[in-house]
Scaffold this motif. Structure first.
Motif, PDB file in Angstrom:
ATOM      1  N   THR A 123       0.935  -1.179   0.008  1.00  0.00           N
ATOM      2  CA  THR A 123      -0.056   0.071   0.119  1.00  0.00           C
ATOM      3  C   THR A 123       0.979   1.339   0.060  1.00  0.00           C
ATOM      4  O   THR A 123       2.098   1.140   0.302  1.00  0.00           O
ATOM      5  CB  THR A 123      -1.018  -0.045   1.059  1.00  0.00           C
ATOM      6  N   ARG A 124       0.168   2.172  -0.574  1.00  0.00           N
ATOM      7  CA  ARG A 124       0.833   3.616  -0.660  1.00  0.00           C
ATOM      8  C   ARG A 124       2.163   3.683  -1.432  1.00  0.00           C
ATOM      9  O   ARG A 124       2.651   4.523  -1.522  1.00  0.00           O
ATOM     10  CB  ARG A 124       1.060   4.137   0.781  1.00  0.00           C
ATOM     11  N   ASP A 125       2.381   2.840  -2.284  1.00  0.00           N
ATOM     12  CA  ASP A 125       3.256   2.743  -3.321  1.00  0.00           C
ATOM     13  C   ASP A 125       2.746   3.194  -4.436  1.00  0.00           C
ATOM     14  O   ASP A 125       2.038   2.379  -5.283  1.00  0.00           O
ATOM     15  CB  ASP A 125       4.056   1.630  -3.679  1.00  0.00           C
ATOM     16  N   THR A 126       2.779   4.479  -5.187  1.00  0.00           N
ATOM     17  CA  THR A 126       2.152   4.895  -6.273  1.00  0.00           C
ATOM     18  C   THR A 126       2.623   4.327  -7.512  1.00  0.00           C
ATOM     19  O   THR A 126       1.825   4.362  -8.528  1.00  0.00           O
ATOM     20  CB  THR A 126       2.195   6.633  -6.300  1.00  0.00           C
ATOM     21  N   ASP A 127       3.818   3.488  -7.264  1.00  0.00           N
ATOM     22  CA  ASP A 127       4.320   2.773  -8.473  1.00  0.00           C
ATOM     23  C   ASP A 127       4.839   1.654  -8.180  1.00  0.00           C
ATOM     24  O   ASP A 127       5.152   1.447  -7.055  1.00  0.00           O
ATOM     25  CB  ASP A 127       5.666   3.840  -9.166  1.00  0.00           C
ATOM     26  N   GLY A 139      14.220 -10.890  -0.843  1.00  0.00           N
ATOM     27  CA  GLY A 139      13.922 -12.521  -1.069  1.00  0.00           C
ATOM     28  C   GLY A 139      12.525 -12.873  -0.844  1.00  0.00           C
ATOM     29  O   GLY A 139      12.093 -14.024  -0.561  1.00  0.00           O
ATOM     30  N   VAL A 140      11.464 -11.979  -1.053  1.00  0.00           N
ATOM     31  CA  VAL A 140      10.110 -12.154  -0.992  1.00  0.00           C
ATOM     32  C   VAL A 140       9.605 -12.892  -2.125  1.00  0.00           C
ATOM     33  O   VAL A 140       9.290 -12.385  -3.284  1.00  0.00           O
ATOM     34  CB  VAL A 140       9.249 -10.832  -0.633  1.00  0.00           C
ATOM     35  N   ASP A 141       9.212 -14.115  -2.013  1.00  0.00           N
ATOM     36  CA  ASP A 141       8.630 -14.987  -3.081  1.00  0.00           C
ATOM     37  C   ASP A 141       7.327 -15.278  -3.028  1.00  0.00           C
ATOM     38  O   ASP A 141       6.564 -15.871  -4.187  1.00  0.00           O
ATOM     39  CB  ASP A 141       9.624 -16.312  -3.385  1.00  0.00           C
ATOM     40  N   TYR A 142       6.482 -14.632  -2.187  1.00  0.00           N
ATOM     41  CA  TYR A 142       4.861 -14.868  -2.035  1.00  0.00           C
ATOM     42  C   TYR A 142       4.529 -13.500  -2.831  1.00  0.00           C
ATOM     43  O   TYR A 142       5.041 -12.393  -2.706  1.00  0.00           O
ATOM     44  CB  TYR A 142       4.647 -14.984  -0.876  1.00  0.00           C
ATOM     45  N   ALA A 143       3.212 -13.570  -3.271  1.00  0.00           N
ATOM     46  CA  ALA A 143       2.560 -12.560  -4.048  1.00  0.00           C
ATOM     47  C   ALA A 143       2.300 -11.708  -3.219  1.00  0.00           C
ATOM     48  O   ALA A 143       1.757 -11.802  -1.998  1.00  0.00           O
ATOM     49  CB  ALA A 143       1.318 -13.104  -4.902  1.00  0.00           C
ATOM     50  N   SER A 144       1.938  -9.976  -3.686  1.00  0.00           N
ATOM     51  CA  SER A 144       1.331  -9.172  -2.848  1.00  0.00           C
ATOM     52  C   SER A 144       0.361  -8.658  -3.645  1.00  0.00           C
ATOM     53  O   SER A 144       0.757  -8.071  -4.832  1.00  0.00           O
ATOM     54  CB  SER A 144       2.428  -8.053  -2.334  1.00  0.00           C
ATOM     55  N   LEU A 145      -0.996  -8.452  -3.124  1.00  0.00           N
ATOM     56  CA  LEU A 145      -1.935  -7.669  -3.690  1.00  0.00           C
ATOM     57  C   LEU A 145      -1.255  -6.120  -3.850  1.00  0.00           C
ATOM     58  O   LEU A 145      -0.726  -5.548  -2.740  1.00  0.00           O
ATOM     59  CB  LEU A 145      -3.108  -7.723  -2.903  1.00  0.00           C
ATOM     60  N   TYR A 146      -1.624  -5.385  -4.941  1.00  0.00           N
ATOM     61  CA  TYR A 146      -1.279  -4.086  -5.088  1.00  0.00           C
ATOM     62  C   TYR A 146      -2.281  -3.200  -4.584  1.00  0.00           C
ATOM     63  O   TYR A 146      -3.361  -3.098  -5.557  1.00  0.00           O
ATOM     64  CB  TYR A 146      -0.617  -3.794  -6.582  1.00  0.00           C
ATOM     65  N   ASP A 147      -2.262  -2.398  -3.646  1.00  0.00           N
ATOM     66  CA  ASP A 147      -3.439  -1.751  -3.081  1.00  0.00           C
ATOM     67  C   ASP A 147      -2.779  -0.193  -2.738  1.00  0.00           C
ATOM     68  O   ASP A 147      -2.933   0.148  -1.359  1.00  0.00           O
ATOM     69  CB  ASP A 147      -3.998  -2.231  -1.851  1.00  0.00           C
ATOM     70  N   PRO A 148      -2.584   0.446  -3.750  1.00  0.00           N
ATOM     71  CA  PRO A 148      -1.837   1.883  -3.445  1.00  0.00           C
ATOM     72  C   PRO A 148      -2.952   3.020  -2.797  1.00  0.00           C
ATOM     73  O   PRO A 148      -2.256   3.705  -1.884  1.00  0.00           O
ATOM     74  CB  PRO A 148      -1.685   2.504  -5.050  1.00  0.00           C
ATOM     75  N   ILE A 149      -4.037   2.588  -2.821  1.00  0.00           N
ATOM     76  CA  ILE A 149      -4.842   3.751  -1.912  1.00  0.00           C
ATOM     77  C   ILE A 149      -5.756   3.212  -0.969  1.00  0.00           C
ATOM     78  O   ILE A 149      -6.436   3.770  -0.277  1.00  0.00           O
ATOM     79  CB  ILE A 149      -5.890   4.444  -2.906  1.00  0.00           C
ATOM     80  N   GLY A 150      -5.120   1.914  -0.426  1.00  0.00           N
ATOM     81  CA  GLY A 150      -5.752   1.273   0.483  1.00  0.00           C
ATOM     82  C   GLY A 150      -7.421   0.764   0.595  1.00  0.00           C
ATOM     83  O   GLY A 150      -7.799   0.595   1.533  1.00  0.00           O
ATOM     84  N   LYS A 151      -7.763   0.615  -0.731  1.00  0.00           N
ATOM     85  CA  LYS A 151      -9.267   0.136  -0.679  1.00  0.00           C
ATOM     86  C   LYS A 151      -9.378  -1.214  -0.056  1.00  0.00           C
ATOM     87  O   LYS A 151     -10.331  -1.335   0.589  1.00  0.00           O
ATOM     88  CB  LYS A 151      -9.532  -0.224  -2.192  1.00  0.00           C
ATOM     89  N   LEU A 152      -8.447  -2.222  -0.181  1.00  0.00           N
ATOM     90  CA  LEU A 152      -8.517  -3.641   0.325  1.00  0.00           C
ATOM     91  C   LEU A 152      -8.581  -3.504   1.893  1.00  0.00           C
ATOM     92  O   LEU A 152      -9.234  -4.344   2.564  1.00  0.00           O
ATOM     93  CB  LEU A 152      -7.262  -4.447  -0.330  1.00  0.00           C
ATOM     94  N   ILE A 153      -7.583  -2.473   2.257  1.00  0.00           N
ATOM     95  CA  ILE A 153      -7.448  -2.509   3.750  1.00  0.00           C
ATOM     96  C   ILE A 153      -8.873  -2.153   4.506  1.00  0.00           C
ATOM     97  O   ILE A 153      -9.073  -2.472   5.624  1.00  0.00           O
ATOM     98  CB  ILE A 153      -6.273  -1.474   4.122  1.00  0.00           C
ATOM     99  N   LEU A 154      -9.552  -1.140   3.692  1.00  0.00           N
ATOM    100  CA  LEU A 154     -10.687  -0.492   4.313  1.00  0.00           C
ATOM    101  C   LEU A 154     -11.961  -1.604   4.343  1.00  0.00           C
ATOM    102  O   LEU A 154     -12.969  -1.434   4.922  1.00  0.00           O
ATOM    103  CB  LEU A 154     -11.154   0.548   3.551  1.00  0.00           C
ATOM    104  N   ARG A 155     -11.650  -2.733   3.531  1.00  0.00           N
ATOM    105  CA  ARG A 155     -12.597  -3.618   3.570  1.00  0.00           C
ATOM    106  C   ARG A 155     -12.757  -4.535   4.812  1.00  0.00           C
ATOM    107  O   ARG A 155     -13.971  -5.177   4.990  1.00  0.00           O
ATOM    108  CB  ARG A 155     -12.333  -4.704   2.481  1.00  0.00           C
ATOM    109  N   PHE A 156     -11.825  -4.381   5.665  1.00  0.00           N
ATOM    110  CA  PHE A 156     -11.929  -5.106   6.883  1.00  0.00           C
ATOM    111  C   PHE A 156     -13.089  -4.604   7.938  1.00  0.00           C
ATOM    112  O   PHE A 156     -13.143  -3.463   8.024  1.00  0.00           O
ATOM    113  CB  PHE A 156     -10.651  -5.244   7.657  1.00  0.00           C
TER     114      PHE A 156
END
Length: 202
Positions: A123-127, A139-156
């Motif tokens: 989150t908050r990485d605009t690029d 060495g992070v080999d698991y996937a990360s959802l890209y959530d630049p403006i925090g929409k996913l975080i607000l779903r909790f």
């Protein structure tokens, strides 16, 4: 109707106070966060180590978390039901996130064979560039959802163990329910404190 200078001054001060409050909330991000004690409504308890947990019968379902990842693929966390899922909210710009990243990468590799999956929420990485570089560096080999403006975080859901700081780590049980949360940078010991009890659950 004319507005008096005194009214205008009061209005300006009110707006300035609101802006200052919003700024304070922003400044709490990328820190150690806080801890929330349990109550009759939330049904969660925060232990002395800053890890909050919910009893099995009181857990809430995790929200729908899906979308594009940092590397451009698609991911739906619901597809991981039946496994324990460790969700880590992070940003490449966040110093505590950098401190915990090696531990997350290490434990994710160690626990995969035990039915534990790690998923990042960037989150908050605009690029995506800095986020991709962060993953390569640590060495992070698991996937990360890209959530630049925090929409996913607000779903909790409110009153659940929702992310309230960056970094935050939330662990889902095998039924996709929110079981534990930490609002701070973690090491391998604290990660195991969150994950191991869920592995032992029947």
């Amino acid at each position: 109707m004319s507005v008096s200078p005194a009214f205008r001054r009061r209005r300006t001060l009110t707006l300035a106070a609101a802006a200052a409050a919003a700024g304070a909330l922003t400044l709490t991000a990328c820190g150690s966060g806080g801890t929330s004690g349990g109550s009759g409504d939330t049904k969660f308890v925060t232990g002395t180590g800053g890890i909050a947990t919910v009893a099995k019968g009181d857990r809430q379902n995790a929200p729908e978390l899906s979308g594009a990842t940092v590397d451009g693929k698609q991911l739906d966390v619901a597809s991981l039901k039946g496994k324990i899922v460790v969700l880590n909210v992070w940003g490449s710009w966040c110093a505590p996130c950098r401190a915990e990243a090696p531990y997350l990468a290490k434990v994710s590799k160690e626990m995969k064979s035990k039915g534990v999956e790690f998923v990042g929420i960037n989150t908050r990485d605009t690029d995506k560039g800095p986020a991709q570089k962060f993953e390569q560096e640590f060495g992070v080999d698991y996937a990360s959802l890209y959530d630049p403006i925090g929409k996913l975080i607000l779903r909790f859901p409110k009153g659940s163990l929702n992310p309230q700081a960056i970094p935050s780590t939330i662990v889902l049980d095998r039924n996709g329910k929110i079981a534990a949360r930490a609002l701070m940078a973690l090491d391998d010991t604290k990660l195991h404190q969150m994950i191991d009890p869920l592995i032992a659950e029947k």
